[in-house]
Write a protein that holds these residues in place. Structure first.
Motif, mmCIF file in Angstrom:
data_model
loop_
_atom_site.group_PDB
_atom_site.id
_atom_site.type_symbol
_atom_site.label_atom_id
_atom_site.label_comp_id
_atom_site.label_asym_id
_atom_site.label_seq_id
_atom_site.Cartn_x
_atom_site.Cartn_y
_atom_site.Cartn_z
ATOM 1 N N ALA A 30 0.833 -1.209 0.000
ATOM 2 C CA ALA A 30 0.000 0.000 0.000
ATOM 3 C C ALA A 30 0.865 1.255 0.000
ATOM 4 O O ALA A 30 0.552 2.236 -0.686
ATOM 5 C CB ALA A 30 -0.937 -0.006 1.207
ATOM 6 N N ILE A 31 1.952 1.237 0.754
ATOM 7 C CA ILE A 31 2.867 2.379 0.797
ATOM 8 C C ILE A 31 3.514 2.585 -0.572
ATOM 9 O O ILE A 31 3.598 3.709 -1.069
ATOM 10 C CB ILE A 31 3.930 2.172 1.896
ATOM 11 C CG1 ILE A 31 3.266 2.203 3.267
ATOM 12 C CG2 ILE A 31 5.034 3.219 1.793
ATOM 13 C CD1 ILE A 31 4.095 1.557 4.360
ATOM 14 N N ALA A 32 3.964 1.495 -1.187
ATOM 15 C CA ALA A 32 4.573 1.589 -2.518
ATOM 16 C C ALA A 32 3.584 2.156 -3.526
ATOM 17 O O ALA A 32 3.942 3.032 -4.334
ATOM 18 C CB ALA A 32 5.070 0.223 -2.963
ATOM 19 N N ASN A 33 2.342 1.702 -3.485
ATOM 20 C CA ASN A 33 1.312 2.215 -4.393
ATOM 21 C C ASN A 33 1.054 3.689 -4.146
ATOM 22 O O ASN A 33 0.897 4.469 -5.099
ATOM 23 C CB ASN A 33 0.022 1.415 -4.250
ATOM 24 C CG ASN A 33 0.155 0.007 -4.763
ATOM 25 O OD1 ASN A 33 1.012 -0.298 -5.582
ATOM 26 N ND2 ASN A 33 -0.679 -0.887 -4.254
ATOM 27 N N TRP A 34 0.995 4.100 -2.888
ATOM 28 C CA TRP A 34 0.757 5.501 -2.556
ATOM 29 C C TRP A 34 1.899 6.370 -3.058
ATOM 30 O O TRP A 34 1.677 7.421 -3.654
ATOM 31 C CB TRP A 34 0.573 5.650 -1.046
ATOM 32 C CG TRP A 34 0.302 7.053 -0.632
ATOM 33 C CD1 TRP A 34 -0.900 7.697 -0.642
ATOM 34 C CD2 TRP A 34 1.257 8.012 -0.150
ATOM 35 N NE1 TRP A 34 -0.763 8.991 -0.197
ATOM 36 C CE2 TRP A 34 0.563 9.203 0.116
ATOM 37 C CE3 TRP A 34 2.620 7.976 0.085
ATOM 38 C CZ2 TRP A 34 1.192 10.347 0.589
ATOM 39 C CZ3 TRP A 34 3.243 9.115 0.563
ATOM 40 C CH2 TRP A 34 2.532 10.270 0.812
ATOM 41 N N LEU A 35 3.139 5.939 -2.831
ATOM 42 C CA LEU A 35 4.289 6.713 -3.287
ATOM 43 C C LEU A 35 4.300 6.865 -4.811
ATOM 44 O O LEU A 35 4.670 7.911 -5.336
ATOM 45 C CB LEU A 35 5.593 6.055 -2.827
ATOM 46 C CG LEU A 35 5.905 6.173 -1.341
ATOM 47 C CD1 LEU A 35 7.061 5.258 -0.974
ATOM 48 C CD2 LEU A 35 6.207 7.613 -0.949
ATOM 49 N N THR A 36 3.888 5.824 -5.505
ATOM 50 C CA THR A 36 3.892 5.832 -6.968
ATOM 51 C C THR A 36 3.001 6.930 -7.537
ATOM 52 O O THR A 36 3.329 7.514 -8.573
ATOM 53 C CB THR A 36 3.451 4.448 -7.502
ATOM 54 O OG1 THR A 36 4.388 3.479 -7.035
ATOM 55 C CG2 THR A 36 3.402 4.416 -9.010
ATOM 56 N N VAL A 37 1.900 7.239 -6.883
ATOM 57 C CA VAL A 37 0.949 8.216 -7.430
ATOM 58 C C VAL A 37 1.162 9.637 -6.908
ATOM 59 O O VAL A 37 0.430 10.542 -7.308
ATOM 60 C CB VAL A 37 -0.518 7.779 -7.200
ATOM 61 C CG1 VAL A 37 -0.784 6.451 -7.889
ATOM 62 C CG2 VAL A 37 -0.852 7.711 -5.728
ATOM 63 N N GLN A 38 2.146 9.837 -6.034
ATOM 64 C CA GLN A 38 2.403 11.178 -5.517
ATOM 65 C C GLN A 38 3.217 11.978 -6.538
ATOM 66 O O GLN A 38 4.295 11.549 -6.941
ATOM 67 C CB GLN A 38 3.146 11.120 -4.183
ATOM 68 C CG GLN A 38 2.396 10.399 -3.093
ATOM 69 C CD GLN A 38 0.987 10.919 -2.921
ATOM 70 O OE1 GLN A 38 0.769 12.108 -2.714
ATOM 71 N NE2 GLN A 38 0.018 10.024 -3.005
#
Length: 56
Positions: A30-38
């Motif tokens: 979830a953290i990796a996915n969140w970072l990807t879209v920032q």
């Protein structure tokens, strides 16, 4: 989740559960996915899960 760390040319630190619990592989994803879209994140690298108190 809480983040503890510092910043020079890049941010680095540990993500921890606020309730004295361990992060799971699902949390890491979830953290990796969140970072990807920032839009302000130009790249990221997540290390394997480890214990912030006792080390890897």
């Amino acid at each position: 989740m809480l983040w503890r760390g510092g910043a020079d040319a890049e941010l680095s630190g540990y993500l921890c559960q606020a309730a004295n619990d361990s992060l799971t592989s699902q949390d890491r994803e979830a953290i990796a996915n969140w970072l990807t879209v920032q839009p302000w994140v130009t790249g990221h690298r997540l290390a394997p899960l480890s214990d912030a108190w006792y080390g890897p």
